[in-house]
Design a protein around this motif. Structure first.
Motif, mmCIF file in Angstrom:
data_model
loop_
_atom_site.group_PDB
_atom_site.id
_atom_site.type_symbol
_atom_site.label_atom_id
_atom_site.label_comp_id
_atom_site.label_asym_id
_atom_site.label_seq_id
_atom_site.Cartn_x
_atom_site.Cartn_y
_atom_site.Cartn_z
ATOM 1 N N GLN A 1 21.246 -77.318 42.077
ATOM 2 C CA GLN A 1 20.297 -76.388 42.685
ATOM 3 C C GLN A 1 19.320 -77.133 43.592
ATOM 4 O OE1 GLN A 1 18.728 -74.682 39.076
ATOM 5 N NE2 GLN A 1 19.925 -72.801 39.317
ATOM 6 N N VAL B 1 13.132 -78.419 41.397
ATOM 7 C CA VAL B 1 12.991 -77.501 40.262
ATOM 8 C C VAL B 1 13.166 -78.274 38.969
ATOM 9 C CG1 VAL B 1 13.815 -75.526 41.594
ATOM 10 C CG2 VAL B 1 15.452 -76.875 40.297
ATOM 11 N N TYR C 1 20.840 -77.739 37.395
ATOM 12 C CA TYR C 1 19.601 -77.755 38.159
ATOM 13 C C TYR C 1 19.603 -78.869 39.214
ATOM 14 C CZ TYR C 1 17.883 -81.757 35.428
ATOM 15 O OH TYR C 1 17.728 -82.989 34.855
ATOM 16 N N ILE D 1 17.192 -70.608 39.910
ATOM 17 C CA ILE D 1 17.737 -69.278 40.191
ATOM 18 C C ILE D 1 16.702 -68.436 40.903
ATOM 19 C CG2 ILE D 1 18.528 -67.133 39.127
ATOM 20 C CD1 ILE D 1 19.809 -68.829 36.930
ATOM 21 N N GLY D 2 15.462 -68.508 40.442
ATOM 22 C CA GLY D 2 14.403 -67.731 41.073
ATOM 23 C C GLY D 2 14.202 -68.091 42.535
ATOM 24 N N ASN E 1 17.205 -66.918 44.695
ATOM 25 C CA ASN E 1 17.193 -65.466 44.891
ATOM 26 C C ASN E 1 16.214 -65.033 45.972
ATOM 27 O OD1 ASN E 1 19.174 -64.838 43.028
ATOM 28 N ND2 ASN E 1 17.733 -64.603 41.343
ATOM 29 N N ASN F 1 14.062 -76.722 35.984
ATOM 30 C CA ASN F 1 15.055 -76.125 35.095
ATOM 31 C C ASN F 1 15.894 -75.105 35.859
ATOM 32 O OD1 ASN F 1 13.632 -73.429 34.874
ATOM 33 N ND2 ASN F 1 12.055 -74.769 33.993
ATOM 34 N N VAL F 2 16.945 -74.639 35.213
ATOM 35 C CA VAL F 2 17.906 -73.735 35.857
ATOM 36 C C VAL F 2 17.258 -72.419 36.242
ATOM 37 C CG1 VAL F 2 20.030 -72.434 35.542
ATOM 38 C CG2 VAL F 2 19.882 -74.776 34.691
ATOM 39 N N ASP F 3 16.448 -71.840 35.379
ATOM 40 C CA ASP F 3 15.823 -70.544 35.655
ATOM 41 C C ASP F 3 14.932 -70.607 36.886
ATOM 42 O OD1 ASP F 3 17.057 -69.290 33.523
ATOM 43 O OD2 ASP F 3 15.458 -69.806 32.120
ATOM 44 N N GLU F 4 14.188 -71.695 37.026
ATOM 45 C CA GLU F 4 13.341 -71.855 38.211
ATOM 46 C C GLU F 4 14.196 -71.937 39.475
ATOM 47 O OE1 GLU F 4 9.983 -74.967 40.010
ATOM 48 O OE2 GLU F 4 10.660 -75.149 37.933
#
Length: 209
Positions: free
Chosen positions: A183, A197, A180, A204-205, A208, A199-202
């Protein structure tokens, strides 16, 4: 048609160009360089009228400045896409970004041997098309110059994009600080006033998007 202060500013800009090497990009909007250089028609009438209200020294400086700027590489609005102003603005933007790109270029040694052929090979793959996604992989054993090649390509291509980011040492950085963190490095270069961000999922969102 001729503004006294604008002409004085032109004289000053040309002095900066000669003495400091500053770049001037003239834009001849609905007028030809030859009309400015030789002062024909309405332009000449306006210039003579202006000369009546100022001293002759200013007039000679202005005349020389107009002749000098008319000989520089320039944009002519009527010669670009049949006078389409949107195309003119886009071309001016690209030209300015090209000259400003040194402000955000990566530091690369000028004593590089054998890299030009590699750069041209990759440029042929890109084929000058910047309106769709391209992913290019550079692989090989450590220490052969992959990162240096990537930096040279970044410097070569960066002026074609409004937003750009170069993230180095991804594997090492992500192992020490988390993916992250990488990122955040990428997104902060692309989004103004980016808050980061969590975390990693945030991440990625956002990427994208």
């Amino acid at each position: 048609m001729f503004c006294k202060w604008c002409l004085r500013e032109l004289v000053h800009m040309l002095k900066c160009r000669r003495n400091r090497g500053q770049k001037i990009v003239p834009i001849f909007y609905k007028v030809k360089p030859s009309q400015v250089r030789y002062l024909k028609g309405r332009l000449r009438d306006a210039f003579i009228a202006r000369n009546e209200s100022v001293d002759g020294i200013d007039f000679k400086e202005w005349e020389d400045a107009l002749e000098e700027v008319s000989k520089l590489e320039a944009f002519e609005s009527e010669e670009i896409d049949n006078g389409h102003e949107g195309t003119l603005v886009e071309m001016i933007f690209r030209e300015v970004m090209l000259h400003l790109k040194r402000l955000y270029q990566l530091n690369v040694s000028k004593q590089l041997v054998g890299i030009d052929d590699r750069v041209e090979q990759i440029m042929r793959l890109i084929d000058g098309v910047f309106n769709r996604t391209r992913i290019i992989g550079i692989y090989g054993m450590g220490g052969i110059g992959k990162t240096t090649l990537a930096k040279v390509l970044y410097n070569r291509l960066s002026s074609n994009f409004q937003c750009r980011s170069f993230v180095a040492n991804i594997r090492e950085t992500s192992q020490r600080k988390g993916i992250y963190y990488v990122q955040n490095q990428l997104i902060s270069a692309l989004i103004e006033n980016f808050g980061g961000v969590a975390n990693v999922d945030e991440g990625i969102g956002l990427i994208n998007l």
